[in-house]
Structures are given as structure tokens and as C-alpha cells.
Scaffold this motif. Structure first.
Motif, mmCIF file in Angstrom:
data_model
loop_
_atom_site.group_PDB
_atom_site.id
_atom_site.type_symbol
_atom_site.label_atom_id
_atom_site.label_comp_id
_atom_site.label_asym_id
_atom_site.label_seq_id
_atom_site.Cartn_x
_atom_site.Cartn_y
_atom_site.Cartn_z
ATOM 1 N N LEU A 52 0.840 -1.191 0.000
ATOM 2 C CA LEU A 52 0.000 0.000 0.000
ATOM 3 C C LEU A 52 0.876 1.242 0.000
ATOM 4 O O LEU A 52 1.569 1.506 0.979
ATOM 5 N N GLU A 53 0.840 1.971 -1.115
ATOM 6 C CA GLU A 53 1.562 3.245 -1.165
ATOM 7 C C GLU A 53 0.590 4.343 -0.751
ATOM 8 O O GLU A 53 -0.620 4.240 -0.994
ATOM 9 N N HIS A 54 1.087 5.401 -0.123
ATOM 10 C CA HIS A 54 0.202 6.508 0.248
ATOM 11 C C HIS A 54 0.913 7.831 0.071
ATOM 12 O O HIS A 54 2.128 7.878 -0.122
ATOM 13 N N TYR A 55 0.140 8.879 0.114
ATOM 14 C CA TYR A 55 0.660 10.246 -0.011
ATOM 15 C C TYR A 55 0.699 10.824 1.409
ATOM 16 O O TYR A 55 -0.325 11.244 1.921
ATOM 17 N N PRO A 56 1.877 10.784 2.044
ATOM 18 C CA PRO A 56 1.961 11.239 3.438
ATOM 19 C C PRO A 56 1.461 12.681 3.556
ATOM 20 O O PRO A 56 1.782 13.521 2.734
ATOM 21 N N HIS A 83 -6.044 3.662 8.681
ATOM 22 C CA HIS A 83 -5.637 3.024 7.420
ATOM 23 C C HIS A 83 -4.148 2.728 7.468
ATOM 24 O O HIS A 83 -3.349 3.574 7.844
ATOM 25 N N LEU A 118 -13.570 6.946 0.873
ATOM 26 C CA LEU A 118 -12.162 6.577 1.077
ATOM 27 C C LEU A 118 -11.604 5.871 -0.172
ATOM 28 O O LEU A 118 -10.495 6.158 -0.623
ATOM 29 N N LYS A 119 -12.411 4.968 -0.733
ATOM 30 C CA LYS A 119 -11.974 4.205 -1.915
ATOM 31 C C LYS A 119 -11.601 5.126 -3.073
ATOM 32 O O LYS A 119 -10.668 4.837 -3.826
ATOM 33 N N THR A 120 -12.377 6.185 -3.254
ATOM 34 C CA THR A 120 -12.209 7.028 -4.447
ATOM 35 C C THR A 120 -11.430 8.312 -4.182
ATOM 36 O O THR A 120 -10.984 8.957 -5.127
ATOM 37 N N HIS A 121 -11.288 8.719 -2.917
ATOM 38 C CA HIS A 121 -10.687 10.018 -2.621
ATOM 39 C C HIS A 121 -9.435 9.982 -1.745
ATOM 40 O O HIS A 121 -8.664 10.937 -1.743
ATOM 41 N N ALA A 122 -9.246 8.934 -0.971
ATOM 42 C CA ALA A 122 -8.073 8.908 -0.083
ATOM 43 C C ALA A 122 -6.868 8.415 -0.888
ATOM 44 O O ALA A 122 -6.942 7.379 -1.562
ATOM 45 N N PRO A 123 -5.749 9.163 -0.856
ATOM 46 C CA PRO A 123 -4.611 8.829 -1.721
ATOM 47 C C PRO A 123 -3.787 7.626 -1.241
ATOM 48 O O PRO A 123 -2.747 7.772 -0.618
ATOM 49 N N PHE A 124 -4.343 6.446 -1.562
ATOM 50 C CA PHE A 124 -3.660 5.161 -1.324
ATOM 51 C C PHE A 124 -3.718 4.380 -2.634
ATOM 52 O O PHE A 124 -4.703 4.470 -3.371
ATOM 53 N N TRP A 125 -2.670 3.600 -2.877
ATOM 54 C CA TRP A 125 -2.636 2.774 -4.093
ATOM 55 C C TRP A 125 -2.111 1.396 -3.726
ATOM 56 O O TRP A 125 -1.090 1.268 -3.046
ATOM 57 N N LYS A 126 -2.822 0.361 -4.261
ATOM 58 C CA LYS A 126 -2.437 -1.021 -3.959
ATOM 59 C C LYS A 126 -1.624 -1.605 -5.106
ATOM 60 O O LYS A 126 -2.024 -1.533 -6.260
ATOM 61 N N PHE B 6 3.025 9.551 -7.617
ATOM 62 C CA PHE B 6 2.741 8.340 -6.863
ATOM 63 C C PHE B 6 2.352 7.183 -7.777
ATOM 64 O O PHE B 6 1.896 7.383 -8.903
ATOM 65 N N ALA B 7 2.554 5.982 -7.234
ATOM 66 C CA ALA B 7 2.157 4.712 -7.866
ATOM 67 C C ALA B 7 2.749 4.610 -9.279
ATOM 68 O O ALA B 7 3.930 4.903 -9.466
ATOM 69 N N HIS B 61 -7.594 17.654 -3.605
ATOM 70 C CA HIS B 61 -7.980 17.241 -4.952
ATOM 71 C C HIS B 61 -8.364 18.444 -5.807
ATOM 72 O O HIS B 61 -9.014 19.370 -5.322
ATOM 73 N N PHE B 77 -1.163 11.514 -9.777
ATOM 74 C CA PHE B 77 -1.254 10.101 -9.414
ATOM 75 C C PHE B 77 -2.424 9.434 -10.143
ATOM 76 O O PHE B 77 -3.305 10.118 -10.669
ATOM 77 N N PRO B 79 -5.918 6.951 -10.414
ATOM 78 C CA PRO B 79 -7.097 6.794 -9.550
ATOM 79 C C PRO B 79 -6.748 5.953 -8.329
ATOM 80 O O PRO B 79 -5.951 5.019 -8.419
ATOM 81 N N MET B 80 -7.337 6.311 -7.200
ATOM 82 C CA MET B 80 -6.939 5.713 -5.929
ATOM 83 C C MET B 80 -7.574 4.340 -5.714
ATOM 84 O O MET B 80 -8.668 4.076 -6.180
ATOM 85 N N THR B 81 -6.863 3.484 -4.996
ATOM 86 C CA THR B 81 -7.305 2.098 -4.803
ATOM 87 C C THR B 81 -7.086 1.621 -3.369
ATOM 88 O O THR B 81 -6.736 0.466 -3.136
ATOM 89 N N GLY B 82 -7.277 2.517 -2.409
ATOM 90 C CA GLY B 82 -7.092 2.132 -1.009
ATOM 91 C C GLY B 82 -8.303 1.398 -0.469
ATOM 92 O O GLY B 82 -9.210 1.018 -1.203
ATOM 93 N N GLY B 83 -8.313 1.239 0.846
ATOM 94 C CA GLY B 83 -9.447 0.637 1.521
ATOM 95 C C GLY B 83 -9.390 -0.866 1.571
ATOM 96 O O GLY B 83 -8.463 -1.479 1.098
#
Lengths: 161, 83
Positions: A52-56, A83, A118-126, B6-7, B61, B77, B79-83
Motif C-alpha cells: 500500500l503506497e500513500h501520499y503522506p 488506514h 475513502l476508496k475514491t478520494h483517499a490517496p492510497f494505491w495497492k 505516486f504509484a 484534490h 497520481f 485513480p486511488m485504490t485504497g481501503g
């Protein structure tokens, strides 16, 4: 309604029981706590790990903004979003959302709203690490965008269900 | 201004961040993406589908038609894929 908001982004595993205790400790006014836990799944045995990468900085800020929106929209007494980032193996928890309210409807709605945004707006990438040594970034799903935009169309009454 | 990636945008460009001085006329997020694509094939590869690229101005954003003037940190970056 005053809402206690707690947001955290960390590489370390979280303690779900401790997070819940922090919400309810010393309070007798809460009637419902809904929790959502997102786990790393193994994709039918194909996956060795997720990275999981994120934007600190922005990750925390965006989770805070999502939490504030939820607290404005529903009568929520406490809202926790935790998270993780970094490498995690199948079975490991990735995200925790816990929402407390006097009645269940708002708590259910808030947990779902927070996860959809969170899925669409929080800056995390799997990034997937396969057992075969393959790697690849997970693609965003249109269904996640649809889930988030549905809340914009829904009135507070509909969304509270 | 500072650009952060990112990513797969980061992987394709080949660095996590850099300081750039966009030329006169680069006013919006779209302008910035268009200008960056002229900087080399790694940028062209990363930004070949600009509509896919998500952008944050100072960690908030932003739409592609927003002006970038005054931003200290601009993030690009997928599109985000967290959660």
C-alpha cells in the motif's frame, strides 16, 4: 452533535479492540457502534502480499475531510478511521472504520459513506505481489466511483435509510 | 514548484518528485500535464491518458481546469485504490 473524530495512517497493525474502547470509554450516550474492517485477501491463493503506497500528509488530511463531511451529514458521536500503508500479507487488516451514534441507522450509513469516499478520494494505491513473482498495480473500479457518486445524489433522508 | 508522483505515475516518470519551472502560459492543471508530456518519453508514457491522471494542489484534490498559480506542491497520481 459534537463528534469525536480520530484519523490515523500507520504502517503498524491496528488494535481494533483498543480503537473501539477509545470510542465508548466513559460514555453512556452511545446506542450503536458500526465497524468495518477491510482485509487483504489472497485472490484465490494467487496473492503473496499487497503493498500500500500513500501520499503522506494528504492521506491523513483527506481522511479527516471525509470524516468531517460524514459528521456534518449524520448525527454521529464518534468516528474513527485507521488506514495502514506498507506491505501486508493475506489475512492482514488494512482499514478500520468505526462509527458511533445514538441509533443504528446513522452509524451504518456513516461507515458505508466513509468507505465509499475513502476508496475514491483517499490517496492510497495497492500494488499486488503475486506468488509467481509477478507484480502489478490494482486498477480502480468504476463501481467504486458509482458508489461514491450515489451519495451526492441521495438526500440525507435517503442516505440515512 | 514541487511536483510529486505516486504509484505507476511515479514508476513511469522514474522519480518520486522534482522541482520544475513551467514556462509562461502554463496556467491550469491541463496546461501543466500538456507541458510535462513534452519533457521526454517517460513523461509521455506516464501521462499518455491525461483524463486518467488525478491531481492534488497543495494536498487537496483539484479538477483539470483549475489554475495552478500559487501552488507549492502539485501531486500527480492514478485513480486511488485504497481501503
Amino acid at each position: 452533535m459534537a463528534c469525536r473524530i480520530h484519523v490515523a495512517v500507520s504502517a503498524a497493525p491496528f488494535d481494533q479492540a483498543a480503537e473501539l474502547a477509545a470510542i465508548t470509554a466513559g460514555r453512556t450516550d452511545i446506542g450503536a457502534v458500526v465497524t468495518f474492517t477491510g482485509l487483504c485477501r489472497d485472490e484465490d491463493g494467487r496473492l503473496a502480499a499487497l503493498e500500500l503506497e500513500h501520499y503522506p500528509g494528504m492521506a491523513e488530511a483527506e481522511l479527516g475531510r471525509i470524516a468531517a463531511q460524514a459528521a456534518e451529514r449524520w448525527p454521529v458521536q464518534a468516528l474513527t478511521i485507521v488506514h495502514r500503508h506498507g506491505r501486508m500479507e493475506p489475512g492482514a487488516p488494512i482499514v478500520l472504520v468505526a462509527a458511533a451514534s445514538p441509533h443504528r441507522h446513522a452509524a451504518f450509513a456513516v461507515a458505508e459513506f466513509v468507505m465509499d469516499f475513502l476508496k475514491t478520494h483517499a490517496p492510497f494505491w495497492k500494488k499486488e505481489h503475486g506468488r509467481a513473482g509477478d507484480t502489478g498495480w490494482v486498477a480502480a473500479k468504476d463501481a467504486d466511483d458509482d458508489a461514491a457518486s450515489r451519495w451526492r445524489e441521495a438526500g440525507v433522508e435517503d442516505a440515512g435509510r | 514548484m514541487r511536483l510529486v508522483y505516486f504509484a505507476w505515475v511515479r514508476e513511469r516518470i522514474g522519480r518520486p518528485e522534482e522541482i520544475v519551472e513551467p514556462p509562461e502560459g502554463v496556467e491550469t492543471v491541463s496546461d501543466l500535464l500538456r507541458w510535462l508530456r513534452t519533457r521526454g518519453e517517460e513523461y509521455e508514457h506516464a501521462l499518455e491518458h491525461p483524463a486518467t491522471i488525478r491531481v492534488a494542489l497543495d494536498q487537496t484534490h483539484a479538477d483539470h481546469d483549475m489554475p495552478i498559480g500559487g501552488s507549492r506542491e502539485i501531486a500527480l497520481f492514478p485513480p486511488m485504490t485504497g481501503g
